[in-house]
Design a protein around this motif. Structure first.
Motif, PDB file in Angstrom:
ATOM      1  N   ASN A  78      31.465  23.227   8.702  1.00 53.03           N
ATOM      2  CA  ASN A  78      30.126  23.605   8.257  1.00 53.03           C
ATOM      3  C   ASN A  78      29.178  23.361   9.422  1.00 53.03           C
ATOM      4  N   GLY A  79      28.898  24.388  10.204  1.00 48.84           N
ATOM      5  CA  GLY A  79      28.202  24.209  11.463  1.00 48.84           C
ATOM      6  C   GLY A  79      29.185  23.703  12.492  1.00 48.84           C
ATOM      7  N   GLU A  80      29.013  22.434  12.909  1.00 46.81           N
ATOM      8  CA  GLU A  80      29.958  21.812  13.826  1.00 46.81           C
ATOM      9  C   GLU A  80      30.705  20.663  13.170  1.00 46.81           C
ATOM     10  N   PHE A  81      30.535  20.499  11.861  1.00 41.80           N
ATOM     11  CA  PHE A  81      31.128  19.369  11.165  1.00 41.80           C
ATOM     12  C   PHE A  81      32.216  19.884  10.232  1.00 41.80           C
ATOM     13  N   GLY A 108      27.429  28.064   2.818  1.00 38.82           N
ATOM     14  CA  GLY A 108      27.309  28.505   1.430  1.00 38.82           C
ATOM     15  C   GLY A 108      28.664  28.924   0.886  1.00 38.82           C
ATOM     16  N   ASN A 109      28.761  30.158   0.420  1.00 43.36           N
ATOM     17  CA  ASN A 109      30.010  30.695  -0.121  1.00 43.36           C
ATOM     18  C   ASN A 109      30.592  31.781   0.767  1.00 43.36           C
ATOM     19  N   ASN A 138      33.781  38.260   4.896  1.00 45.25           N
ATOM     20  CA  ASN A 138      33.075  36.984   4.994  1.00 45.25           C
ATOM     21  C   ASN A 138      32.606  36.460   3.647  1.00 45.25           C
ATOM     22  N   GLY A 139      32.838  37.178   2.554  1.00 49.80           N
ATOM     23  CA  GLY A 139      32.438  36.706   1.234  1.00 49.80           C
ATOM     24  C   GLY A 139      31.011  37.017   0.876  1.00 49.80           C
ATOM     25  N   GLN A 140      30.263  37.679   1.756  1.00 52.54           N
ATOM     26  CA  GLN A 140      28.864  38.029   1.485  1.00 52.54           C
ATOM     27  C   GLN A 140      28.609  39.504   1.744  1.00 52.54           C
ATOM     28  N   GLY A 141      29.675  40.304   1.671  1.00 51.71           N
ATOM     29  CA  GLY A 141      29.537  41.728   1.877  1.00 51.71           C
ATOM     30  C   GLY A 141      29.739  42.188   3.298  1.00 51.71           C
ATOM     31  N   GLY A 142      29.994  41.286   4.219  1.00 55.94           N
ATOM     32  CA  GLY A 142      30.187  41.636   5.611  1.00 55.94           C
ATOM     33  C   GLY A 142      31.612  41.404   6.062  1.00 55.94           C
ATOM     34  N   PRO A 183      29.380  39.556 -11.009  1.00 57.30           N
ATOM     35  CA  PRO A 183      29.967  38.628 -10.033  1.00 57.30           C
ATOM     36  C   PRO A 183      30.079  39.282  -8.660  1.00 57.30           C
ATOM     37  N   THR A 184      29.703  38.527  -7.626  1.00 55.84           N
ATOM     38  CA  THR A 184      29.800  39.008  -6.254  1.00 55.84           C
ATOM     39  C   THR A 184      31.137  38.594  -5.652  1.00 55.84           C
ATOM     40  N   ASN A 185      31.459  39.223  -4.563  1.00 62.93           N
ATOM     41  CA  ASN A 185      32.740  38.975  -3.903  1.00 62.93           C
ATOM     42  C   ASN A 185      32.610  37.809  -2.933  1.00 62.93           C
ATOM     43  N   ASP A 186      32.105  36.670  -3.418  1.00 63.79           N
ATOM     44  CA  ASP A 186      31.977  35.499  -2.570  1.00 63.79           C
ATOM     45  C   ASP A 186      33.160  34.581  -2.790  1.00 63.79           C
ATOM     46  N   TYR A 187      33.288  33.592  -1.921  1.00 56.85           N
ATOM     47  CA  TYR A 187      34.419  32.676  -1.955  1.00 56.85           C
ATOM     48  C   TYR A 187      34.046  31.406  -2.704  1.00 56.85           C
ATOM     49  N   ARG A 188      35.026  30.860  -3.368  1.00 61.61           N
ATOM     50  CA  ARG A 188      34.919  29.546  -3.996  1.00 61.61           C
ATOM     51  C   ARG A 188      35.976  28.637  -3.392  1.00 61.61           C
TER      52      ARG A 188
END
Length: 724
Positions: free
Chosen positions: A438-441, A405-406, A353-357, A282-287
């Protein structure tokens, strides 16, 4: 009448007297009974104790040695004749009806040596072997007796020093608590200790059915369930004797109470099948709903409201969960810490940021000059020279989380600061919000998948004029009034309606005599307030609609209830005021997914109720009707009602099903389809094999009766006469 009462009273007194005499005699008889507890003892040591229960004030005790008869083998009856023995008998009163009896051996238990000249030593290891009888005598007659079997071995004293006589303790892993923990007395048989090697076969016969259970009694390794000896102790099934195993105790798989061995993981052998791929780590991403962490593995917190309405200053921010809260803080002095006093450097937090950064919060400061929506005071605000000035207070924190994404791509914060003058009682209303884009929305959460869930907001839609060519429907909500502290409509907020929950709310609108002189303007004002609750033109059928599919939406119908009476406007009243807005939602169950009914909205109707507003001048207060600027508060209400439309999924009944009920077992006493019910699987009154056997026997009787009966005989006669 008096004679009758007198005679009944004498009868009751006589009965009570007889009962008291009977009870006293019974008590006296009970006290005169003497009994030893226990009545039989086995002595393995030089001292023993027993109890004599009863009135033993005039009772004498004596002990003697008794022997069994050579002819009958029985013991002689108790006797009150005292004899000289090697035991000393003493007594101690422990209560009104209890005496403690002590017996102590009056000799040495030392084993005689080779050159020992002591005559009181024990010539053999079995030093004392005799039967004693203790008698309780009253007036020269025995009343109770105690039988004692004395079997005492001589005591061995070490000849070497104490340090050389060490006890070897076995390894507790393989032999916990020793081989026989209940063997407490050396070279003597302990009662109920069946593993004691000092017990002779004759001793074991006395208590072989009352052995001490568990590890203390020597049963360190319990018998496994498949052992045949378990059947007598457990409730084994009837097939157990055919499948049980007679295995020696050494093959017991039980590892002991204190076994601390290692577990060997079996290695997979060669196989012709393709190897199963292991799941990725499991990665350290967000749900959705998971907390956001900082670079120090701490929660990223923003002040939020709890379930009971109070503000929590260190509440974690959940991924994709928008919120907008207000926290009211009374101030008596200028704060010197968060959340009202914060620095920009403290807000520039590095967030995972949930993607390693890592993402750093970008802070933008704004100064608020109009403090009316942030500060409320009971006293008028004076000049800065007359009060304490709190500079650069944090009045609002507006977070924008940009996600893909996540993970998070950017975080921006708009901090609103202002200077507040403390003069009297001041309450600061700080605002905190978080929006995920999500972007500008903005992320749009659904209210079900696919049907609505009870307690989730009803999704409404409004055609976006900028995207009218594509027919895009922008999501919005249908609201009810949510009044705040003063309850006025101008300061009231709105809350969305929740699916399946009926609700009613409202606010107050101040109206003066001058307002009642302009009824059209008053009606338009109330209508505009109510229209702000429902600005949408569509409502979503399901909980996950698409903005590009028109079939996912239903038109909202509006119905204005016109008054049957003509509108009458005078100087003191206005009629036809749309003071109540009612929302009626009709839903339907379209199916079931995993046992959960899926509900969809079939129609939504908005209607208004017209009322007449009139100033009340009664109760001795006529100022509202005299002063054109004096106001009275009138209610402006809103409500929502949910109605489920029932669906008849079954096909309509035919005329045969309605009229012909002869074979309907639920409506008739005679049920022909259940004629053979006792031999079917649905009959549970007895085993199926027995019911089937009985049914076959009845069938044989029926065939025999048919063959041997009159109809069959007549048929044979007719058949025979036809061929003659």
């Amino acid at each position: 009448m008096a004679n009758v009462l007198f005679s009944s009273s004498i009868s009751r007194h006589f009965v009570c007297t007889v009962l008291l005499i009977s009870l006293s005699n019974a008590a006296a008889a009970t006290k005169s009974i003497l009994v030893f507890q226990p009545s039989y003892l086995i002595a393995t040591g030089p001292t023993l104790t027993a109890f004599l229960l009863g009135n033993a004030s005039d009772v004498s005790l004596n002990v003697r040695t008794t022997y069994p008869s050579n002819t009958t083998g029985g013991l002689p009856p108790p006797s009150c004749v005292a004899e000289s023995t090697q035991w000393v008998l003493t007594r101690e009163q422990v209560g009104k009806t209890a005496v403690q009896v002590h017996l102590k051996l009056n000799r040495s238990l030392h084993l005689c040596g080779d050159n020992d000249t002591d005559t009181g030593c024990c010539p053999k290891p079995l030093c004392v072997l005799e039967t004693l009888q203790v008698s309780a005598c009253l007036g020269g007659r025995p009343q109770a007796s105690l039988l004692i079997q004395a079997k005492i071995y001589a005591m061995l004293f070490p000849t070497n020093s104490e340090s050389e006589n060490k006890t070897l303790i076995p390894n507790q892993v393989y032999q916990p608590l020793g081989a026989c923990p209940c063997d407490l007395t050396p070279r003597a048989c302990d009662i109920r200790c069946c593993c004691d090697k000092d017990c002779s076969p004759e001793d074991l016969k006395l208590f072989k059915y009352h052995c001490l259970p568990g590890p203390f009694g020597g049963h360190v390794s319990p018998d496994p369930d498949y052992q045949c000896s378990v059947q007598s102790a457990e409730n084994a099934p009837d097939w157990f004797p055919f499948l049980c195993v007679n295995s020696p105790p050494k093959n017991n798989p039980y590892l002991g109470l204190f076994y601390q061995g290692d577990t060997i993981t079996p290695k997979p052998g060669p196989s012709f099948q393709s190897p199963a791929l292991s799941a990725p780590l499991p990665t350290n991403d967000y749900r959705q709903g998971s907390p956001i962490f900082t670079i120090d593995d701490q929660y990223f917190t923003v002040p939020q409201s709890s379930l009971i309405g109070q503000c929590v200053h260190n509440a974690p921010v959940a991924f994709l969960k928008n919120f907008n809260v207000k926290c009211v803080t009374p101030l008596g002095s200028c704060p010197n810490g968060p959340p009202l006093q914060t620095a920009s450097t403290d807000l520039r937090v590095q967030v995972k940021n949930g993607q390693g950064g890592v993402v750093t919060v970008d802070v933008v400061d704004e100064v608020a000059f109009d403090l009316s929506q942030f500060v409320s005071s009971t006293t008028p605000i004076a000049s800065p020279a007359e009060g304490e000035v709190c500079e650069n207070l944090t009045l609002a924190l507006e977070y924008k989380f940009f996600w893909r994404g996540n993970g998070l791509t950017n975080i921006t914060l708009t901090r609103t600061v202002g200077n507040i003058i403390l003069n009297g009682s001041v309450a600061v209303t700080a605002r905190y919000s978080a929006v995920f884009l999500n972007g500008e929305f903005m992320g749009e959460p659904n209210s079900g998948n696919p049907g609505y869930q009870v307690g989730r907001p009803v999704i409404a839609g409004l055609v976006d004029t900028l995207k009218n060519d594509t027919g895009f429907i922008e999501r919005t909500s249908i609201n009810l009034w949510q009044p705040v502290s003063d309850g006025l409509c101008y300061t009231a907020e709105m809350r969305p309606i929740l699916f399946g929950e009926n609700s009613t709310s409202g606010c107050l609108l101040p109206v003066s005599l001058q307002n009642l002189t302009h009824c059209n303007l008053l009606r338009e004002t109330v209508a505009s307030l109510q229209a702000a609750l429902v600005t949408a033109t569509y409502v979503a059928k399901s909980g996950d609609p698409s903005g590009l599919i028109m079939t996912d939406w239903v038109n909202i119908t509006s119905l204005t209830l016109n008054s049957s009476k003509p509108i009458e406007d005078t100087g003191s009243l206005c009629s036809g005021i749309p003071s109540h807005l009612h929302i009626h939602v009709r839903s339907i169950i379209t199916g079931v997914i995993e046992g959960i009914p899926q509900r969809e909205i079939h129609a939504l109707q908005v209607s208004y109720s017209l009322t007449t507003w009139r100033l009340e001048c009664g109760g001795g207060d006529s100022s509202p009707c005299m002063d054109p600027m004096e106001t009275q508060s009138f209610p402006v209400t809103s409500s929502v009602t949910f109605t489920n439309i029932p669906i008849n999924t079954g096909p309509p009944k035919t005329r045969f099903q309605i009229n012909f009920t002869e074979y309907d077992c639920n409506r008739n006493d005679v049920c022909w389809p259940e004629l053979a019910f006792p031999i079917t699987r649905y009959y549970t009154g007895e085993p199926y094999s027995q019911s089937l056997a009985k049914g076959l026997i009845l069938l044989c009787f029926f065939i025999a009766a048919s063959v041997l009966g009159t109809p069959w005989r007549q048929m044979r006669q007719a058949w025979s006469s036809a061929f003659l």
